[in-house]
Design a protein around this motif. Structure first.
Motif, PDB file in Angstrom:
ATOM      1  N   ALA A 148      76.650  62.356  32.899  1.00  0.00           N
ATOM      2  CA  ALA A 148      75.991  61.653  34.002  1.00  0.00           C
ATOM      3  C   ALA A 148      74.811  60.861  33.460  1.00  0.00           C
ATOM      4  O   ALA A 148      74.187  61.262  32.480  1.00  0.00           O
TER       5      ALA A 148
ATOM      6  N   ILE B 124      78.955  68.132  32.287  1.00  0.00           N
ATOM      7  CA  ILE B 124      78.876  67.010  33.230  1.00  0.00           C
ATOM      8  C   ILE B 124      78.261  65.795  32.537  1.00  0.00           C
ATOM      9  O   ILE B 124      77.123  65.855  32.066  1.00  0.00           O
TER      10      ILE B 124
ATOM     11  N   GLN C 156      69.124  65.855  38.712  1.00  0.00           N
ATOM     12  CA  GLN C 156      69.405  65.378  40.074  1.00  0.00           C
ATOM     13  C   GLN C 156      69.139  66.490  41.088  1.00  0.00           C
ATOM     14  O   GLN C 156      68.574  66.276  42.153  1.00  0.00           O
TER      15      GLN C 156
ATOM     16  N   GLU D 117      70.716  69.328  28.958  1.00  0.00           N
ATOM     17  CA  GLU D 117      70.622  69.059  30.399  1.00  0.00           C
ATOM     18  C   GLU D 117      69.461  69.843  31.011  1.00  0.00           C
ATOM     19  O   GLU D 117      68.711  69.311  31.838  1.00  0.00           O
TER      20      GLU D 117
ATOM     21  N   ALA E 297      75.687  72.910  42.835  1.00  0.00           N
ATOM     22  CA  ALA E 297      76.389  71.645  42.607  1.00  0.00           C
ATOM     23  C   ALA E 297      77.754  71.736  43.281  1.00  0.00           C
ATOM     24  O   ALA E 297      78.374  72.805  43.295  1.00  0.00           O
TER      25      ALA E 297
ATOM     26  N   ARG F  77      82.624  65.593  35.809  1.00  0.00           N
ATOM     27  CA  ARG F  77      82.609  66.982  35.364  1.00  0.00           C
ATOM     28  C   ARG F  77      83.888  67.291  34.576  1.00  0.00           C
ATOM     29  O   ARG F  77      84.983  66.889  34.969  1.00  0.00           O
TER      30      ARG F  77
ATOM     31  N   PHE G  67      76.841  65.854  43.175  1.00  0.00           N
ATOM     32  CA  PHE G  67      76.165  65.187  42.055  1.00  0.00           C
ATOM     33  C   PHE G  67      76.887  63.882  41.689  1.00  0.00           C
ATOM     34  O   PHE G  67      78.072  63.712  41.979  1.00  0.00           O
ATOM     35  N   ARG G  68      76.142  63.018  41.015  1.00  0.00           N
ATOM     36  CA  ARG G  68      76.729  61.793  40.470  1.00  0.00           C
ATOM     37  C   ARG G  68      77.052  62.074  39.008  1.00  0.00           C
ATOM     38  O   ARG G  68      76.157  62.463  38.244  1.00  0.00           O
ATOM     39  N   GLY G  69      78.309  61.910  38.629  1.00  0.00           N
ATOM     40  CA  GLY G  69      78.673  62.170  37.236  1.00  0.00           C
ATOM     41  C   GLY G  69      80.098  62.667  37.150  1.00  0.00           C
ATOM     42  O   GLY G  69      80.753  62.894  38.175  1.00  0.00           O
TER      43      GLY G  69
ATOM     44  N   ARG H 238      76.333  74.691  38.321  1.00  0.00           N
ATOM     45  CA  ARG H 238      74.890  74.401  38.284  1.00  0.00           C
ATOM     46  C   ARG H 238      74.290  74.927  39.572  1.00  0.00           C
ATOM     47  O   ARG H 238      74.791  74.594  40.669  1.00  0.00           O
TER      48      ARG H 238
ATOM     49  N   CYS I 147      72.848  66.235  35.586  1.00  0.00           N
ATOM     50  CA  CYS I 147      73.110  66.869  36.891  1.00  0.00           C
ATOM     51  C   CYS I 147      71.966  67.774  37.347  1.00  0.00           C
ATOM     52  O   CYS I 147      71.529  67.692  38.493  1.00  0.00           O
TER      53      CYS I 147
END
Ligand code: G1P
Length: 297
Positions: A139, A137, A146, A45, A160, A255, A251-253, A208, A143
């Motif tokens: 995604a 995460i 993002q 990541e 995050a 966890r 965030f989009r995703g 994050r 993350c």
């Protein structure tokens, strides 16, 4: 011009007691989801987000982590001789460029804030990321990437964030919201693990962060907070309004809390189902076992 975020701190000094006896001899971060250690997900990541320098804050007994990121000449040459190029390719993701990785010991378990402070000399006067490998995460866009994109707009400090049920707020750093703009939330305060009923919202900090060096200055004061530890949350809260802005980032995703057994198992199943070679067999098994459990009830 905002400076690019190229350094990340990975606090990995924790004892991992929730996973004893396994963690008696292996660092928690080496425990695997399918076939990759937790730390590999964190590194992947970070790389995707443009991180070039990886700083591990470790403690006694974490030697396996250093070996994991080292080259393995004997293993590599035997795979090469056997023509196993696919496995060699997999090994490549564990290799680090010389000098890209640093290990610092946190000599005493004084808290997450203290662990981050231990890396201060390697950070210097730059923004930096912090990744807690326990929070995995899944995604489409990783993350931290993002967040780096959001940071290009906002600057300041970004954490995050994710909504959690009210009864869980006492397990997290919680944001006191100034203005909710959707994916970005301007923050006026932060509380580490508030007692039930004292939480200013149900928006929790997830592991994050993109932080400015002011946070390290604030950690210099070594103030203790929740659980008698030096908390990163408190140091970030201290810079709000003085040294810079603090934002939450939704965030989009998905966890997974891999610091808990239930979260770790859920992540294992989710990541296995995402592998085409495992998916069908595992789906069949899960279907059967769920039916058996239901029948037995
Ligand atoms: C740490 C942080 C907390 C944050 C959490 C996210 O707590 O101190 O603010 O919400 O990570 O996972 P820990 O889970 O290490 O107790």
């Amino acid at each position: 011009m905002k400076k690019k975020v190229t350094k990340a701190i990975f606090p990995v000094a924790g004892l991992g007691t929730r996973f004893l006896p396994a963690t008696k001899s292996i660092p928690k971060e080496i425990m695997t989801l399918v076939d990759r250690p937790l730390i590999q997900y964190a590194i992947d990541e970070a790389r995707a987000a443009g991180i070039k320098e990886f700083i591990f804050v470790t403690s006694r007994g974490k030697g396996a982590l250093e070996d994991y990121f080292d080259h393995a000449p004997i293993l590599e040459s035997s795979l090469r001789k056997a023509g196993k190029t696919d496995l060699l390719e997999i090994l490549k993701m564990t290799n680090m460029e010389s000098g890209a990785i640093a290990y610092i010991r946190q000599h005493r378990a004084l808290g997450l804030g203290h662990a981050v402070w231990c890396a201060r000399r390697l950070i210097g006067d730059e923004p930096f990321a912090v990744i807690l490998p326990d929070d995995v995460i899944a995604a489409e866009t990783p993350c931290l990437q993002q967040m780096v994109e959001a940071y290009a707009e906002t600057g300041g400090n970004i954490v995050a964030a994710m909504e959690v049920p009210a009864e869980k707020t006492s397990s997290y750093g919680i944001l006191d919201i100034k203005e909710d703009m959707g994916s970005i939330i301007s923050v006026k305060g932060m509380v580490e693990k508030p007692a039930m009923g004292d939480a200013p919202s149900n928006l929790a900090v997830i592991g994050r962060y993109i932080l400015t060096p002011d946070v390290l200055e604030s950690l210099n004061r070594m103030k203790t907070g929740a659980a008698g530890e030096i908390q990163l949350t408190d140091a970030i809260a201290e810079v709000i309004g003085t040294a810079g802005n603090v934002y939450g980032y939704r965030f989009r995703g998905q966890r997974f809390d891999c610091g808990s057994k239930a979260g770790f198992l859920q992540a294992t199943v989710a990541f296995a189902l995402a592998r085409p070679e495992l998916r069908d067999e595992l789906m069949d098994f899960l279907g059967d076992i769920t039916a058996q459990q239901k029948a037995a009830q």
